[in-house]
Design a protein around this motif. Sequence first.
Motif, short mmCIF file in Angstrom:
data_model
loop_
_atom_site.label_atom_id
_atom_site.label_comp_id
_atom_site.label_asym_id
_atom_site.label_seq_id
_atom_site.Cartn_x
_atom_site.Cartn_y
_atom_site.Cartn_z
N ALA A 96 0.91 -1.39 0.08
CA ALA A 96 -0.09 -0.07 0.20
C ALA A 96 0.98 1.35 -0.08
O ALA A 96 1.83 1.19 0.16
CB ALA A 96 -0.69 -0.11 1.40
N SER A 162 -4.37 1.14 -1.53
CA SER A 162 -3.70 0.06 -2.17
C SER A 162 -4.45 0.10 -3.69
O SER A 162 -4.06 -0.89 -4.47
CB SER A 162 -3.88 -1.49 -1.69
OG SER A 162 -3.12 -1.51 -0.66
N ASP A 166 -2.47 -3.62 -5.44
CA ASP A 166 -2.65 -4.75 -4.66
C ASP A 166 -4.29 -5.03 -4.81
O ASP A 166 -4.88 -4.26 -5.36
CB ASP A 166 -2.10 -4.92 -3.18
CG ASP A 166 -1.47 -6.20 -2.86
OD1 ASP A 166 -2.11 -7.24 -3.36
OD2 ASP A 166 -0.86 -6.32 -1.77
#
Length: 228
Positions: A96, A162, A166
């Motif tokens: 993040a 994020s 991700d």
Amino acid sequence: MPERHFVKYTFLKVDPAWRRLDPAEREAHKREVIAACEDYAQERLLRAFSLVGTRGDADLLLLSQAQNLERIHEFHVVLAQSGLMAWCDTPYSFLAMTKPSEYSDESRLEVRPAHSKYLFVYPFVKTREWYGLDPKERWRIMQEHIRMGKEYPSIDLNTSYSFGLDDQEFVVAFEGDEPAVFLDLVQRLRTTESSLFTKRDTPTFTCVSMSVERALNALDGAAVHVSA
């Protein structure tokens, strides 16, 4: 102007067979991890947490932070060269970045280096309906959430983002000394309007803060005879 930071949550699970290795070999493996962590932590934030006894699928969390992704990459390359990592899986890994909050005046440009006893971590995803709301409506809804959180001043919140980096949208990390207080806070937050827009907020990790050396010792109950 302060720099934003990358934040990496690396969860490790040790193969039980590692604990049956000769004690001297296990100690050598720990020394290598300690050396990698000490080198990284000279100029950047690195914190260790044990999950022994709180999770069945992870034993250790290494929380690392840096102003550029290359430093985090290099740390994990060096970490992978240790003997211990040959016996470890990474069941969870969250990447993040920090950024200012849209809903409060608090700056989130770096993870606060506080040292409470516990860290409560989970990935978080909002529903798509949330992003379809007018920005002023989202702000209004979040104010109730924020006010409720402020009723528990012993719990400190670190939020990182994020989007595009991700699978989750946020990584939420609460620090505190009393798990019961955090439990009560989360239960109350379930009653807020903002919770209606939660798509996913699991798995949840209860992590015990400690030095890298102590966290490694918790893996097998044996001490490392070095100063970390």
